[in-house]
Enzyme design. Structure first.
Site, mmCIF file in Angstrom:
data_model
loop_
_atom_site.group_PDB
_atom_site.id
_atom_site.type_symbol
_atom_site.label_atom_id
_atom_site.label_comp_id
_atom_site.label_asym_id
_atom_site.label_seq_id
_atom_site.Cartn_x
_atom_site.Cartn_y
_atom_site.Cartn_z
ATOM 1 N N ASP A 1 -0.103 5.166 0.792
ATOM 2 C CA ASP A 1 -0.272 6.192 1.818
ATOM 3 C C ASP A 1 -0.316 5.524 3.195
ATOM 4 O O ASP A 1 -1.104 4.608 3.420
ATOM 5 C CB ASP A 1 -1.564 6.984 1.559
ATOM 6 C CG ASP A 1 -1.516 8.365 2.180
ATOM 7 O OD1 ASP A 1 -0.463 8.750 2.720
ATOM 8 O OD2 ASP A 1 -2.534 9.058 2.128
ATOM 9 N N ASP B 1 -1.562 -0.176 6.047
ATOM 10 C CA ASP B 1 -1.732 0.532 7.323
ATOM 11 C C ASP B 1 -3.175 0.527 7.811
ATOM 12 O O ASP B 1 -3.452 1.030 8.888
ATOM 13 C CB ASP B 1 -1.238 1.982 7.204
ATOM 14 C CG ASP B 1 -2.127 2.818 6.294
ATOM 15 O OD1 ASP B 1 -2.378 2.380 5.157
ATOM 16 O OD2 ASP B 1 -2.586 3.893 6.726
ATOM 17 N N ASP C 1 0.862 -1.180 0.000
ATOM 18 C CA ASP C 1 0.000 0.000 0.000
ATOM 19 C C ASP C 1 0.908 1.243 0.000
ATOM 20 O O ASP C 1 2.097 1.149 0.322
ATOM 21 C CB ASP C 1 -0.883 -0.048 1.255
ATOM 22 C CG ASP C 1 -1.761 1.172 1.387
ATOM 23 O OD1 ASP C 1 -2.402 1.558 0.399
ATOM 24 O OD2 ASP C 1 -1.812 1.738 2.511
HETATM 25 MG MG LIG Z 1 -2.854 3.273 3.295
#
Ligand SMILES: [Mg+2]
Length: 256
Positions: A14, A209, A12
């Site tokens: 961000d 995240d 991923d």
């Molecule tokens: Mg993310």
């Protein structure tokens, strides 16, 4: 290294490689080390507004090198699935990334007055207005299908504000028509499957995240996952979450 048993690392962006506009310390070196160890990489993003070239520019400004074929967006996953289904024409609420992906997959992007609209495709669109939402709803009422690149409720804007995301635009059409849209981005599985295919298959590790998208999607597929603590989720969130990562790591550098 932690990544040793895996062939393909699905990263991923961000909250993992950067918290825009700040790079995550050590992220660029970690990606380089994974490459040196022979791991194949996919950069996987739910944001459908950017083209792969624009994603690469963003990664480059965070110090991370990426090739176009390594970037997999929810727009590309959407275009892949729709092309496989033989969809010929689409009315689109979305930005350049989604428009380009559909066009390159051979799907005609048409306006609302076209006599032939197979499907309405919804993504993040900062130019969406009442007319677009009305036109999309009328097309669905007339029988066009309804799909979305992703259903993120909000868009994390600079300064910590939350702006309406693709999911908010989709919800307006769903609320109007009573039709549920089919979603291809995280946590749904098509984006992950497209990412693994792009990375050449093998055993994947999903790195993200967010528990409700990155880790939830990996769980659905029975794939291993690593939650990093540099973005959305905190360590204490894991216990109360229905989706459990295989690993909880401080940051992406811990992979290598
Ligand atoms: Mg993310």
């Amino acid at each position: 290294m932690l990544a040793d048993p895996y062939d393909a690392i699905l990263l991923d962006l961000d909250g993992v490689l950067y918290r825009w506009p700040e790079p995550i310390p050590g992220a660029a070196d970690a990606v380089a080390a994974l490459r040196e160890a022979g791991k194949r990489i996919a950069f996987v993003t739910n944001n459908s507004s950017r083209t792969p070239v624009q994603v690469i520019e963003r990664l480059a400004s965070a110090g991370v090198e990426a090739k176009p074929e390594e970037v997999v967006t929810s727009a590309l996953a959407t275009a892949t699935v729709l092309a496989e289904r033989g969809i010929g024409s689409a009315f689109v609420i979305g930005e350049e990334g989604l428009l380009e992906a559909l066009t390159q997959a051979g799907i005609a992007v048409v306006n609302a007055s076209s006599h032939d609209v197979d499907i309405v495709v919804v993504g993040f669109d900062r130019g969406a207005d009442y007319t677009k939402l009305k036109d999309a709803s009328v097309l669905v009422e007339r029988g066009a299908g309804l799909v979305a690149s992703n259903a993120d409720a909000s868009f994390p804007a600079p300064g910590g504000e939350s702006w309406p995301g693709a999911g908010a635009l989709l919800a307006a059409i769903e609320t109007t028509t009573g039709t549920r849209g089919e979603v291809f981005g995280k946590p749904e599985t098509p984006l992950f499957e497209r990412a693994l295919a792009s990375a050449g298959g093998g055993r994947p590790l999903v790195v993200g995240d967010r528990l409700d998208t990155d880790i939830a999607g990996a769980s659905r597929l029975g794939w291993d996952s690593a939650l990093v603590l540099t973005g959305d989720a905190r360590r204490e969130d894991v216990e109360s979450s229905p989706w459990k990562p295989t690993f909880v790591i401080a940051d992406v550098a811990d992979l290598a």
